[in-house]
Design an enzyme around this catalytic site. Structure first.
Site, PDB file in Angstrom:
ATOM      1  N   ASN A   1       0.840  -1.188   0.000  1.00 41.30           N
ATOM      2  CA  ASN A   1       0.000   0.000   0.000  1.00 41.30           C
ATOM      3  C   ASN A   1       0.876   1.239   0.000  1.00 41.30           C
ATOM      4  OD1 ASN A   1      -2.831   1.091   0.351  1.00 41.30           O
ATOM      5  ND2 ASN A   1      -1.784   2.142   2.026  1.00 41.30           N
ATOM      6  N   GLU A   2       0.717   2.031  -1.031  1.00 42.92           N
ATOM      7  CA  GLU A   2       1.366   3.347  -1.075  1.00 42.92           C
ATOM      8  C   GLU A   2       2.835   3.310  -0.659  1.00 42.92           C
ATOM      9  OE1 GLU A   2      -1.099   6.132   1.096  1.00 42.92           O
ATOM     10  OE2 GLU A   2      -2.422   6.338  -0.618  1.00 42.92           O
TER      11      GLU A   2
ATOM     12  N   PHE B   1     -13.106   8.045  11.672  1.00 47.32           N
ATOM     13  CA  PHE B   1     -14.112   8.934  11.079  1.00 47.32           C
ATOM     14  C   PHE B   1     -13.873   9.174   9.593  1.00 47.32           C
ATOM     15  CE2 PHE B   1     -14.821   9.930  15.567  1.00 47.32           C
ATOM     16  CZ  PHE B   1     -16.207   9.761  15.609  1.00 47.32           C
TER      17      PHE B   1
ATOM     18  N   GLU C   1      -8.023   4.775  -5.031  1.00 43.22           N
ATOM     19  CA  GLU C   1      -8.574   5.262  -3.759  1.00 43.22           C
ATOM     20  C   GLU C   1      -8.902   6.734  -3.885  1.00 43.22           C
ATOM     21  OE1 GLU C   1      -6.300   5.091  -0.151  1.00 43.22           O
ATOM     22  OE2 GLU C   1      -5.629   3.059  -0.524  1.00 43.22           O
TER      23      GLU C   1
END
Ligand code: GAL
Ligand code: ZN
Length: 658
Positions: A144-145, A353, A303
């Site tokens: 990932n990244e 969140f 993404e």
């Protein structure tokens, strides 16, 4: 019928069974067809060294397949389990300050540590062995990244090896690094370190080479996994999600040659209209990397956040309809689909969140309803997946140049190649001119016009490629600092901008950087900002001059006819509108206009083409309705469009043209 990919990161390992069952149902309703799974699941897949627990993932993949949903199956190597760092403390990363980081977050690994590389390959191989042939497996999402550097001893050793290969011997390294300055001559390879914390300004050439090394080191970690996966599942595309930003020590233009599909993550930083401009830049950059890397223009938005833009110190909730419009905007610019981070909002953990297609409120929510609507829209425009964007203009964005301009000790602390590239792109975007953003100065023949926005580093070969492209009829616009330094970051002497002096027909004698509130008045009535300089004509003609101040009457913007082409130079930063006027005029003289005439500002118009068919995407990012000239069938609304299409506030149309 081709399909556009739709879905996003899916983390069922965070949820009990009944939630996962509901996920499948909700995904079907939203027409999700691709879920990225397992990105951070290493500790669940291998809870103890060599002990694999695949049962839960079997269930996840079976359920996806049973619902007609494919998986971008991730290798979880961006987040090693806690046991890993405890068993192999030497494989935990060390910062420039010499602090060895602990587990407790993600990305706690050192790409130069054999223990990490071996463990990563083992889990990748285990996944490939287990899921080769699984009906859900459509794509490999490695890691990932990639973006984590390490300054430890293992990295130091690997850095030395990389430097030997790059420079050959110490004399050449000392020369390239200008180590005679401040008495830093190296007499033994063992003396060379990563750029760790030191007393005062570090050596910029060392920092630059360390970034390049880090990029190659991470790339080696990627290709090792890729090769294991390819061998096990030939035909399944392998990729990794690129993360954008000047801080990322990865040269994505090089990486693009090693992936089967360029995939990017994009999180704009401007909650206002600038987000659309940023997104267009990212899309055009991904397409440029793809075109010159994989050789195909298709790329994938892997993404993006469904319902937030994180800016300054808070989350900004997106306005109704904006998520879908931004998704369509990515497709307009060649994305093969729209994938979000993430499917379902987590209850806890580091990003609790972060927005999701299924928010904390559950499916009875605006966001989920918009997700369902977007799924329908993407189905209606599935045919566009065949089309490719055609751009005759390119903006060059060179990641090593961006790194080099981050060095301290330069004439201004506000120099930022990424900013300048975005600025040029924005100026074109606002005029409706479609551009590829390219990371290499090769294969230039496709373009009629190229903008070099502060392309600070330039090798002789790059300068020569530009020269012959201009001589053959190209229209070049270089802005200040382009070509000033060689590939090691050493200034080319004799007058700036060294490598491009002859091509541009100018010789710059000195710089006059401007403060945040300073403006350099110009004869056109416009004003430059950030930068100004003493330009002497050496073959070029002055088109705009400075007006007033120490540079009064001297050239600010110049034009040089070379062979069949023209090379322009802009020695200051024009406002986006003024820059747009200049770039628009140069484009017109190069025979390139906006994608569609008569489009109001803030309405994006881009085409995808396949043979003689075309789809016109129209996206109204403004707060008013607009009539836009178009003809064909609006695939979103189903209407025949004969001459004019009405775009509602925030509305979109995708017209299959006649
Ligand atoms: C991305 C990352 C995701 C998630 C997301 C939050 O950069 O790949 O895992 O952290 O940011 O915006
Ligand atoms: Zn390390």
């Amino acid at each position: 019928m081709p399909r556009l990919l739709y879905g996003g990161d899916y983390n069922p390992e965070q949820w009990p069974e009944q939630v996962c069952a509901e996920d499948a149902e909700l995904m079907r309703r939203a027409r999700v067809n691709l879920a990225t799974v397992g990105v951070f699941a290493w500790s669940k897949l291998e809870p103890a060294p060599g002990r694999y627990e695949f049962g839960w993932l079997d269930g996840v993949l079976d359920r996806l397949a049973g619902n007609g949903i494919s998986a971008a199956l991730a290798t979880p190597t961006a987040s090693p389990p806690p046991w890993f760092g405890l068993a192999h403390p030497e494989a935990l990363p060390v910062t420039a300050d010499g602090v060895r980081l602990s587990h407790g977050s993600r990305d706690t690994y050192c790409a130069s540590a054999p223990a990490y590389r071996e463990a990563a390959l083992r889990i990748a191989a285990a996944l490939a062995g287990r899921y080769r042939g699984h009906p859900a497996l459509a794509m490999w999402h490695v890691h990932n990244e990639y973006s984590s550097a390490c300054h430890c001893e293992l990295a130091a050793e690997a850095f030395r090896g990389w430097l030997r290969a790059r420079h050959g011997d110490l004399d050449r390294l000392n020369e390239a690094w200008s180590t005679a300055v401040w008495g830093q001559l190296y007499t033994d390879w063992a003396q060379i370190l990563p750029p760790r914390a030191t007393r005062y300004l570090p050596n910029p050439a060392q920092v630059l080479d360390f970034r390049r090394f880090t990029s190659d080191e991470l790339l080696a970690a990627y290709t090792a996994q890729r090769d294991v996966l390819r061998a096990a599942t030939p035909g399944v595309p392998v990729t990794t999600n690129f993360v954008l930003g000047g801080w990322v020590p990865v040269d994505h233009a090089r990486w693009a040659r090693e992936v089967d599909l360029v995939a990017i993550d994009h999180y704009p930083a401007d909650p206002g209209a600038g987000a659309e401009e940023e997104a267009a830049f990212a899309a055009d950059l991904a397409r440029g990397w793809a075109r010159h890397g994989t050789g195909r223009p298709g790329w994938l938005l892997m993404e993006t956040a469904p319902n937030l833009i994180y800016a300054a110190d808070r989350m900004h909730t997106k306005e109704p309809g904006r998520m879908a419009r931004q998704g369509l905007a990515a497709v307009a610019r060649g994305s093969l689909g729209v994938l979000f981070f993430q499917w379902r909002a987590p209850r806890g953990g580091a990003e609790l969140f972060h927005s999701a297609l299924v928010p904390h409120a559950g499916p009875d929510s605006r966001v989920y309803r918009e997700a369902v609507a977007l799924g329908e829209q993407l189905d209606r425009i599935a045919g566009t997946a065949e089309g490719a964007v055609r751009a005759r203009v390119a903006v060059a964005y060179d990641e090593p140049s961006a790194w080099a301009l981050q060095a301290p000790g330069l004439p201004s602390r506000r120099l930022d190649h990424l900013d300048e590239a975005r600025h040029a792109h924005r100026a074109l975007w606002r005029r409706g001119i479609v551009a590829d953003v390219i990371g290499t100065l090769g294969a230039l023949d496709a373009y009629a016009m190229i903008v070099l926005p502060g392309h600070y580093l330039m090798s002789d070969a790059q300068a020569e490629a530009l020269r012959s492209w201009v001589a053959a009829g190209g229209h070049l616009v270089a802005t200040f600092l382009s070509g000033v330094a060689d590939e090691h970051g050493r200034v080319r002497t004799g007058g700036y901008p060294g490598a491009l002096r002859d091509l541009l027909g100018v010789r710059v004698e000195e710089f006059h950087p401007l403060g945040p509130d300073d403006r350099a008045a110009l004869t056109t009535g416009a004003a430059g900002e950030l930068w100004s300089e003493t330009v002497h004509l050496a073959g070029a003609e002055a088109v705009v001059c400075y007006a007033g101040g120490v540079l009064d009457g001297r050239p600010a913007v110049t034009r040089h006819a070379v062979g069949d082409g023209v090379a322009w130079y802009c020695s200051t930063r024009l406002s986006a509108d003024d820059h747009g006027r200049l770039l628009g005029a140069v484009a017109a003289s190069a025979g390139v206009g906006p994608e569609l005439e008569g489009v109001p500002r803030g309405v994006e118009a881009v085409r995808r083409h396949a043979g003689d068919r075309s789809w016109l995407f129209l996206l109204n990012h403004t707060g008013t309705g607009h009539d836009v000239p178009a003809a064909g069938i609006d695939l979103l609304g189903g209407d025949v469009v004969a001459g004019v299409v009405r775009l509602a506030v925030g509305g979109a149309a995708v017209i299959r043209e006649r």
